[in-house]
Motif scaffolding. Structure first.
Motif, short mmCIF file in Angstrom:
data_model
loop_
_atom_site.label_atom_id
_atom_site.label_comp_id
_atom_site.label_asym_id
_atom_site.label_seq_id
_atom_site.Cartn_x
_atom_site.Cartn_y
_atom_site.Cartn_z
N TYR A 102 4.45 -4.42 10.18
CA TYR A 102 3.01 -4.71 10.08
C TYR A 102 2.75 -5.54 8.85
O TYR A 102 2.98 -5.10 7.71
N GLY A 103 2.30 -6.76 9.06
CA GLY A 103 1.90 -7.62 7.95
C GLY A 103 0.40 -7.79 7.98
O GLY A 103 -0.18 -8.06 9.04
N LEU A 104 -0.22 -7.61 6.85
CA LEU A 104 -1.66 -7.82 6.77
C LEU A 104 -1.89 -9.31 6.53
O LEU A 104 -1.28 -9.91 5.64
N ASP A 148 -5.32 -8.12 10.92
CA ASP A 148 -6.23 -7.74 9.84
C ASP A 148 -7.07 -6.56 10.30
O ASP A 148 -6.70 -5.87 11.25
N TYR A 149 -8.19 -6.30 9.66
CA TYR A 149 -8.99 -5.12 9.99
C TYR A 149 -9.93 -5.36 11.18
O TYR A 149 -10.60 -4.43 11.61
N GLY A 150 -9.99 -6.57 11.67
CA GLY A 150 -10.87 -6.87 12.80
C GLY A 150 -10.29 -6.33 14.10
O GLY A 150 -9.09 -6.08 14.20
N MET A 151 -11.13 -6.14 15.11
CA MET A 151 -10.66 -5.62 16.39
C MET A 151 -10.54 -6.71 17.43
O MET A 151 -10.17 -6.45 18.58
N THR A 177 -8.03 -14.19 1.41
CA THR A 177 -7.56 -12.99 0.73
C THR A 177 -7.39 -11.90 1.78
O THR A 177 -8.17 -11.85 2.73
N CYS A 178 -6.43 -11.01 1.60
CA CYS A 178 -6.18 -9.99 2.63
C CYS A 178 -7.35 -9.01 2.70
O CYS A 178 -8.11 -8.83 1.74
N ASP A 179 -7.46 -8.36 3.85
CA ASP A 179 -8.58 -7.43 4.07
C ASP A 179 -8.54 -6.21 3.15
O ASP A 179 -9.58 -5.62 2.87
N LEU A 180 -7.37 -5.81 2.69
CA LEU A 180 -7.30 -4.66 1.80
C LEU A 180 -8.05 -4.96 0.49
O LEU A 180 -8.85 -4.15 0.01
N CYS A 193 3.16 -3.42 5.31
CA CYS A 193 2.00 -3.28 4.43
C CYS A 193 1.40 -1.87 4.51
O CYS A 193 1.51 -1.21 5.54
N PRO A 194 0.76 -1.45 3.43
CA PRO A 194 0.11 -0.14 3.44
C PRO A 194 -1.10 -0.12 4.38
O PRO A 194 -1.79 -1.11 4.54
N MET A 195 -1.31 1.05 5.00
CA MET A 195 -2.50 1.25 5.82
C MET A 195 -3.38 2.27 5.12
O MET A 195 -3.13 3.47 5.18
N ALA A 196 -4.41 1.76 4.46
CA ALA A 196 -5.33 2.65 3.74
C ALA A 196 -6.33 3.24 4.74
O ALA A 196 -6.61 2.63 5.78
N VAL A 197 -6.86 4.41 4.43
CA VAL A 197 -7.91 5.02 5.26
C VAL A 197 -9.05 4.05 5.44
O VAL A 197 -9.50 3.46 4.45
N PRO A 198 -9.62 3.85 6.59
CA PRO A 198 -9.27 4.36 7.91
C PRO A 198 -8.59 3.30 8.77
O PRO A 198 -9.00 3.06 9.89
N ASN A 199 -7.58 2.66 8.23
CA ASN A 199 -6.88 1.60 8.96
C ASN A 199 -5.86 2.23 9.90
O ASN A 199 -4.69 2.35 9.58
#
Lengths: 425, 425
Positions: free
Chosen positions: A372-374, A404-407, A115-118, A285-291
């Motif tokens: 940007y694709g999540l 994804d949201y990982g660094m 499932t996506c990180d969002l 894709c949307p970038m929600a706070v704090p992405n």
């Protein structure tokens, strides 16, 4: 607000205080590195810094005060939820936390790993008791825009009071009819929740408020056509992010002030990066706070972002709701018409999005498009391939990123972005 | 048919002859290992063996003959496409090849890598020119049942003449209205394609044909409640697979003959596995021809499969279309009512599926449920978690498997299945 007052408020919301303290510390560090380190920033950005510094503080206090005064709080995850109706019912609408890794292990007990990180984020924030917005909500509105969210809401609805709006998948007349009837159903749910009947006068006023917010963001978008770019993509993204949860009237005033400052800057030929800095349009894709990961990588790779073709960006602000109808039925028609214009990947075939991206890139003087694709977002993964073909046909340089949201992949992404930016210089 | 006649037909369809020969060789070997190796098989299985041996031969010849006689061929990927309407227009409906890895690299030029193998398969079969059914089609009908298919059809429609049916995501009255209007739109597309008006008489007759096929499959399903199990899960799955592309009248007659044989076998207390062999219900994603991997693994691990809760199984056969309406409008209402009963994971919340699985497991005397999720299928991945909870609540042992068309995980899966079966013995 004092630290003690914050803490008392969070305890009342039953947050996991220790974990929440940790989250805010990381957020503060992250914000310092990505935002406060910028040079040549606008004075009006003080508003952004203040809002962010009090993102779980003063704004939550305002929301608690509104609740104490009898107002209801409605949480959302999507630009299809009509803020016009929410405001017309006298409720407060807030976009919910979905831009950071939080409670991932807990989330994976309710939604699949693929499932996506969002989605994992909003489920995780809820299960880990980390989001004061989510905990303040009287109602959370879901929608059927993708398989991931549609099915995740089934599990999420066991944790929160939810209303699910069906968003159709095509744009034929029968789809318009379906969405119109979903607006009525949402209106009724709001009336039941708040005890307030939504009148034509209230909806007309709410529509003006929401349109004014959109106009301020449209004004900002138009000013970014200037070269040199007068504002960083990071700050512009943050403004769009804040538009989802700050008070709409205050937000509109602040953004118009900021635009006044930008106009002066443009007139003086000043900007955040030298002329001829490669200009990129960020799409997808949307970038929600704090992405802020990808914007930061791009803007630290010698490019400047001049637009966000995303739900947290143009997709939310491009279209106004017609203010001319005087009766409720006409206003609901206008709302249906406005929201069904959205070029979300949930629609098929959604070719208008390809045209919109090319037109936006042209209007903003973008030298290239980064999509940007999540990871695990199937609709935008498909569209990334279509956008690539459309950009090739339009002669616009294009880079598709999936992350994804990982660094962990930050270094690798930076290498790819730098190589792309070099080809534009 | 002679080899030369086959080859001439495939060349006319512009198949990649060499690659297609390779595919048939693998299929033949696979079929021998998985099907012909079975002991205590029914005599009526000769029909299955014959159909499979001529899957790209005689049946394609029939289809070519039908085309030569002016009939149109309609290809589908989903149980939401109403065969009643297709037959009433005098067309032939065939389910298209989507159960084997083929042309994967080519497919990944049109759809993202993170797409399920079923979708990659039909795209790959087309791009690699390997499926004589696809190449025979005058129209291919897609539907909006999942993000993966919905968006893949956008690319696929550049390769084939397509009609997209919108399947709604909820089951409220407005959804019924939308689906009803989609039936009318499909009817009109068929009339345009074939030049035949769909009359009430033709639709009544077609409905009888399709219902008779469903009744034969319901009869088969009911007989599988017997202990010992009178037919293997593999053979029952194959029957359901063949139901999608063989001539429906012939198929129905053959399956009823087979059921006669099964009745005698049940009366004699005979079966394909000893009494007390652990009985499993297979639930989840559809298994298109020749996706026999998991059933084979299960049935070579000491268990017998007694039911398929899937689109290629109960989801396609559970509900009949009401035959009582005498006018077209009433018949279309009946079709809408019948198809909107389907408990596909595309619907939210789809709780009826949980009840249906528990009821089916009980009716079939299943000792446990194995849920098959196809990797990257998000709707069924979510439902697998819900089904797991529902089965726990019902006290039914449960194993969730996620896999794809590759054989790399076969050993690991067999270990898991064997461990599960042991707990049931």
């Amino acid at each position: 607000m004092s630290d003690a007052a914050h803490k008392a408020m969070w305890e009342k919301l039953d947050l996991d205080i220790e974990a929440h303290d940790g989250l805010l510390a990381v957020l503060g560090k992250f914000y310092g590195d990505i935002y406060l380190s910028q040079e040549g920033r606008l004075k009006g950005a003080e508003y952004l810094d203040f809002v962010l510094s009090e993102v779980h503080g003063l704004r939550i206090k305002e929301i608690q005060d509104a609740k104490a005064a009898g107002k209801k709080i409605v949480g959302t995850f999507c630009v299809f939820v009509p803020e016009e109706l929410t405001l017309a019912a006298g409720a407060v609408q807030v976009g919910l936390c979905a831009g950071a890794k939080a409670g991932t292990e807990l989330a994976e007990t309710l939604v699949p790993r693929g499932t996506c990180d969002l989605i994992k984020s909003f489920v995780g924030f809820k299960l880990a008791r980390l989001c004061p917005y989510t905990e303040s909500c009287d109602l959370i509105v879901g929608e059927t825009t993708c398989d991931g969210k549609k099915k995740a809401y089934e599990a999420f609805s066991q944790l929160a009071n939810m209303h699910i709006m069906e968003v159709p998948q095509c744009k034929a007349p029968c789809d318009m009819t379906l969405f119109r009837s979903e607006l009525v159903r949402y209106k009724e749910a709001l009336e039941k929740l708040t005890g307030n009947a939504i009148t034509a006068a209230a909806l007309a006023e709410a529509t003006k408020v929401v349109n004014a917010k959109r106009r301020a963001l449209q004004r900002l978008s138009a000013l970014r056509a200037a070269d040199p770019a007068p504002i960083s993509g990071r700050d512009a993204l943050l403004i769009n992010q804040i538009s989802f949860y700050d008070d709409p009237v205050r937000f509109t005033a602040k953004i118009n002030e900021l635009c006044d400052e930008i106009e002066a800057r443009v007139a003086a030929g000043q900007g955040v990066a030298p002329k001829k800095t490669p200009r990129l349009l960020l799409a997808g894709c949307p970038m929600a706070v704090p992405n802020w990961k990808l914007p930061y990588l791009i803007e630290s790779s010698g490019a400047v972002i001049v637009g966000e073709e995303s739900c947290i960006g143009e997709r939310n602000t491009r279209d106004l709701t017609d203010e001319t109808p005087a009766d409720l039925d006409g206003m609901l028609d206008a709302l249906a018409a406005r929201y069904m214009q959205i070029d979300c990947a949930c629609f098929t075939p959604n070719d208008e999005r390809l045209d919109n991206i090319a037109a936006l890139a042209k209007r903003l003087g973008a030298d290239g498009v980064v999509h940007y694709g999540l990871l695990f977002c199937q609709p935008y993964a498909h569209e990334a391939m279509k956008v690539g073909k459309a950009m090739a046909a339009a002669g616009i340089p294009y880079l598709a990123i999936e992350t994804d949201y990982g660094m962990e992949d930050a270094g690798q992404l930076k290498t790819r972005v730098e190589a792309f930016v070099e080809t534009l210089a």
